[in-house]
Design a protein around this motif. Structure first.
Motif, PDB file in Angstrom:
ATOM      1  N   THR A  79       0.357  -0.993  -0.210  1.00 13.14           N
ATOM      2  CA  THR A  79      -0.189   0.453   0.310  1.00 13.14           C
ATOM      3  C   THR A  79       1.429   1.590  -0.431  1.00 13.14           C
ATOM      4  OG1 THR A  79      -0.023  -0.177   2.263  1.00 13.14           O
ATOM      5  CG2 THR A  79      -2.428  -1.197   1.306  1.00 13.14           C
ATOM      6  N   GLY A  80       0.150   2.310  -0.641  1.00  7.27           N
ATOM      7  CA  GLY A  80       1.326   3.548  -0.539  1.00  7.27           C
ATOM      8  C   GLY A  80       2.560   3.349  -1.613  1.00  7.27           C
ATOM      9  N   LEU A  81       2.654   2.871  -2.084  1.00 13.32           N
ATOM     10  CA  LEU A  81       3.928   2.791  -3.264  1.00 13.32           C
ATOM     11  C   LEU A  81       3.652   2.386  -4.166  1.00 13.32           C
ATOM     12  CD1 LEU A  81       5.285  -0.009  -2.860  1.00 13.32           C
ATOM     13  CD2 LEU A  81       5.439   0.138  -0.102  1.00 13.32           C
ATOM     14  N   GLN A  82       5.320   2.444  -4.666  1.00 12.32           N
ATOM     15  CA  GLN A  82       5.755   1.945  -6.211  1.00 12.32           C
ATOM     16  C   GLN A  82       6.723   1.315  -6.415  1.00 12.32           C
ATOM     17  OE1 GLN A  82       5.654   6.021  -8.019  1.00 12.32           O
ATOM     18  NE2 GLN A  82       4.622   4.842  -9.689  1.00 12.32           N
ATOM     19  N   THR A  83       6.214   0.476  -7.027  1.00 11.92           N
ATOM     20  CA  THR A  83       8.103  -1.035  -6.918  1.00 11.92           C
ATOM     21  C   THR A  83       8.354  -0.455  -8.119  1.00 11.92           C
ATOM     22  OG1 THR A  83       6.810  -2.894  -7.637  1.00 11.92           O
ATOM     23  CG2 THR A  83       6.573  -2.557  -5.527  1.00 11.92           C
ATOM     24  N   ALA A  84       9.539  -0.195  -7.824  1.00 15.13           N
ATOM     25  CA  ALA A  84      10.441  -0.190  -9.587  1.00 15.13           C
ATOM     26  C   ALA A  84      11.554  -1.374  -8.980  1.00 15.13           C
ATOM     27  CB  ALA A  84      10.791   1.075  -9.663  1.00 15.13           C
ATOM     28  N   THR A 113       2.204   0.908  -9.213  1.00 17.57           N
ATOM     29  CA  THR A 113       1.017   1.303  -8.328  1.00 17.57           C
ATOM     30  C   THR A 113       0.877   0.688  -7.829  1.00 17.57           C
ATOM     31  OG1 THR A 113       1.843   3.145  -9.954  1.00 17.57           O
ATOM     32  CG2 THR A 113       0.875   3.581  -8.331  1.00 17.57           C
ATOM     33  N   ALA A 114       1.663   0.604  -6.918  1.00 16.63           N
ATOM     34  CA  ALA A 114       0.415  -0.103  -5.562  1.00 16.63           C
ATOM     35  C   ALA A 114      -1.127   1.011  -4.412  1.00 16.63           C
ATOM     36  CB  ALA A 114       1.037  -0.358  -3.900  1.00 16.63           C
ATOM     37  N   GLY A 115      -0.816   2.390  -4.733  1.00 12.59           N
ATOM     38  CA  GLY A 115      -2.110   2.772  -4.720  1.00 12.59           C
ATOM     39  C   GLY A 115      -2.060   2.250  -3.187  1.00 12.59           C
ATOM     40  N   ALA A 116      -4.001   2.429  -3.323  1.00 11.40           N
ATOM     41  CA  ALA A 116      -4.539   1.467  -1.970  1.00 11.40           C
ATOM     42  C   ALA A 116      -4.447   0.448  -2.085  1.00 11.40           C
ATOM     43  CB  ALA A 116      -5.470   2.233  -2.103  1.00 11.40           C
ATOM     44  N   GLY A 117      -4.173  -0.284  -2.528  1.00 16.35           N
ATOM     45  CA  GLY A 117      -3.766  -1.869  -2.068  1.00 16.35           C
ATOM     46  C   GLY A 117      -3.659  -2.515  -3.875  1.00 16.35           C
ATOM     47  N   ILE A 118      -2.368  -3.553  -3.511  1.00 17.46           N
ATOM     48  CA  ILE A 118      -2.333  -4.378  -4.752  1.00 17.46           C
ATOM     49  C   ILE A 118      -1.506  -6.132  -3.923  1.00 17.46           C
ATOM     50  CG2 ILE A 118       0.250  -3.981  -5.283  1.00 17.46           C
ATOM     51  CD1 ILE A 118      -0.673  -3.579  -8.255  1.00 17.46           C
ATOM     52  N   CYS A 119      -1.285  -6.556  -4.654  1.00 17.30           N
ATOM     53  CA  CYS A 119      -0.739  -8.036  -4.284  1.00 17.30           C
ATOM     54  C   CYS A 119      -0.100  -8.389  -5.707  1.00 17.30           C
ATOM     55  CB  CYS A 119      -1.236  -9.047  -3.802  1.00 17.30           C
ATOM     56  SG  CYS A 119      -2.415  -9.905  -4.812  1.00 17.30           S
ATOM     57  N   HIS A 120       1.406  -9.305  -5.156  1.00 16.91           N
ATOM     58  CA  HIS A 120       2.165  -9.278  -6.275  1.00 16.91           C
ATOM     59  C   HIS A 120       3.064  -9.929  -6.060  1.00 16.91           C
ATOM     60  CE1 HIS A 120       6.676  -6.380  -6.220  1.00 16.91           C
ATOM     61  NE2 HIS A 120       5.712  -7.337  -4.930  1.00 16.91           N
ATOM     62  N   SER A 121       4.037 -10.729  -7.540  1.00 22.61           N
ATOM     63  CA  SER A 121       4.607 -12.177  -6.814  1.00 22.61           C
ATOM     64  C   SER A 121       5.477 -11.445  -7.851  1.00 22.61           C
ATOM     65  CB  SER A 121       4.631 -13.710  -7.284  1.00 22.61           C
ATOM     66  OG  SER A 121       3.658 -13.246  -8.852  1.00 22.61           O
ATOM     67  N   GLU A 122       7.559 -12.377  -7.245  1.00 20.96           N
ATOM     68  CA  GLU A 122       8.326 -12.636  -8.362  1.00 20.96           C
ATOM     69  C   GLU A 122       9.188 -14.152  -8.537  1.00 20.96           C
ATOM     70  OE1 GLU A 122       9.947  -7.990  -7.103  1.00 20.96           O
ATOM     71  OE2 GLU A 122       8.857  -8.781  -5.746  1.00 20.96           O
ATOM     72  N   VAL A 123       9.632 -14.496  -9.444  1.00 23.35           N
ATOM     73  CA  VAL A 123       9.912 -15.185  -9.530  1.00 23.35           C
ATOM     74  C   VAL A 123      10.831 -15.580 -11.252  1.00 23.35           C
ATOM     75  CG1 VAL A 123       9.587 -18.718 -10.613  1.00 23.35           C
ATOM     76  CG2 VAL A 123       7.607 -16.692  -8.666  1.00 23.35           C
ATOM     77  N   TRP A 139      11.226   0.473  -3.718  1.00 25.33           N
ATOM     78  CA  TRP A 139      10.096   1.598  -3.340  1.00 25.33           C
ATOM     79  C   TRP A 139       9.871   2.882  -3.401  1.00 25.33           C
ATOM     80  CZ3 TRP A 139       8.200  -1.619   1.190  1.00 25.33           C
ATOM     81  CH2 TRP A 139       7.965  -2.670   1.075  1.00 25.33           C
ATOM     82  N   VAL A 140       8.959   3.518  -3.933  1.00 23.14           N
ATOM     83  CA  VAL A 140       8.581   4.953  -3.730  1.00 23.14           C
ATOM     84  C   VAL A 140       7.614   5.059  -2.739  1.00 23.14           C
ATOM     85  CG1 VAL A 140       8.093   6.946  -5.624  1.00 23.14           C
ATOM     86  CG2 VAL A 140       9.839   5.151  -6.291  1.00 23.14           C
ATOM     87  N   ALA A 141       7.642   5.739  -1.714  1.00 22.62           N
ATOM     88  CA  ALA A 141       6.738   6.384  -1.366  1.00 22.62           C
ATOM     89  C   ALA A 141       6.281   7.323  -1.980  1.00 22.62           C
ATOM     90  CB  ALA A 141       7.196   7.021   0.356  1.00 22.62           C
ATOM     91  N   LEU A 142       4.190   7.786  -1.981  1.00 20.45           N
ATOM     92  CA  LEU A 142       3.624   7.630  -2.274  1.00 20.45           C
ATOM     93  C   LEU A 142       3.166   9.332  -1.958  1.00 20.45           C
ATOM     94  CD1 LEU A 142       1.356   5.109  -4.683  1.00 20.45           C
ATOM     95  CD2 LEU A 142       3.123   6.185  -5.800  1.00 20.45           C
TER      96      LEU A 142
END
Length: 326
Positions: A79-84, A113-123, A139-142
């Motif tokens: 939540t509240g961030l972006q992942t780069a 961009t997670a915004g209010a909420g997201i989930c993800h996986s990395e393999v 991560w980038v804080a929004l």
């Protein structure tokens, strides 16, 4: 990428005062459970929580994917961030609850961009074609006005920029006359720099920015300060020039990050960024309950279908007022 530390403490994030060159040493953190790969974490730290809005930096590799299995991070929330995601070598498969399914490749930006909420996986994938995994997760804080935005995913391949004795891939912001078309919610800079042996490089930078230089391949000198591999050098606002020197006989490679000091109160706990103890508690409750705030990842075939949240610390999570930049 997830913060997988078993005991996840509160990090009260704040901008930091102006300074000359300082060096943040990495600490090793396992990523991925019983067959974890080791990552070197330089942000956040108690000495410095952010560089601009950049609030998290994991540096990993070289890791032999064919021999050791590589990265396998189950679905986890943000939540509240972006992942780069930025790779120097290897391949990672990204899936998220916004419906994105993409490969992370070297020299290509994947920005979620997670915004209010997201989930993800990395393999990790393609161990024969890309046997060595090496890269960074950021991560980038929004800011307040954007932290409840909709989840999204973007991809960008920057063109190389030629510099005296060096080259740059500018994936966010502007450097050396090249501007990335990728929008950001606060003023940011993100670039990979490759320096030839015995090269001195002076970069014109925005004096309103604070900057961080991560050494991926060295040796490297930031200003007059040597950086070892994994070190993150910090240069505070006020300087219009950032100088790098490769004194070695082999090429050097760095990641340059920058941004206007982030002036908002933040609480970063586990994979959530919020503004209060109550928000973080509620984010955790909703993730554990399978709430649709985070959605579902389709197609992940790892050993865990979702990553459980760690136990909250026994103390109240408190945001901290950012200190003056003066």
């Amino acid at each position: 990428m997830s913060n997988l530390e078993a005991t996840s403490d509160e990090i009260a994030c704040a901008a930091t005062p102006r300074s000359q060159i300082a060096v943040l040493r990495p600490r090793e953190v396992p990523l991925g459970g019983p067959r974890a790969i080791a990552v070197r974490r330089t942000l956040p730290q108690r000495e410095r929580s952010l560089i601009g809005a950049w609030c998290f930096l994991d540096h990993y590799g070289p890791h032999d994917v064919a021999a050791h299995g590589g990265m396998d991070v189950p679905p986890h929330p943000h939540t509240g961030l972006q992942t780069a995601s930025w790779l120097f070598s290897g391949r990672i498969e990204h899936r998220d609850s916004g419906g994105a399914h993409a490969l992370v490749r070297p020299g290509e930006l994947n920005l979620m961009t997670a915004g209010a909420g997201i989930c993800h996986s990395e393999v990790s994938v393609d161990p024969q074609a890309a046997p060595v995994l090496r890269g960074v997760q950021l991560w980038v804080a929004l800011p307040e006005e954007a932290r409840h935005t909709a989840r999204s995913f973007g991809h960008f391949v920057p063109e190389p920029v030629c510099l005296p004795g060096a080259s740059a891939l500018v994936f966010l912001g502007e450097l050396a006359g090249y501007r990335s078309p990728v929008p950001s919610f606060t003023p940011l800079l993100g670039a990979q720099l490759d320096l030839d042996p015995h090269t001195d490089l002076a970069l014109q930078v925005d004096p309103a920015f604070e900057h961080g230089v991560l050494c991926d391949q060295g040796p490297l000198v930031l200003g007059d300060t040597p950086l070892a591999v994994g070190d993150l050098g910090y240069q505070g606002p006020g300087a219009p020039v950032l100088t790098l020197r490769n004194p070695g006989d082999s090429p050097a490679r760095v990641l340059l990050l920058g941004g206007v000091p982030f002036g908002e109160e933040l609480v970063l706990w586990w994979n959530f960024i919020g503004r209060s103890h109550e928000e973080i508690v509620e984010f955790r409750r909703r993730w554990e309950a399978g709430d649709e705030q985070f959605g579902q990842v389709s197609g992940y075939r790892g050993r865990l279908q979702r990553l459980p949240a760690p136990t909250l610390p026994p103390l109240r999570l408190r945001p901290r007022r950012p200190p003056s930049a003066g």
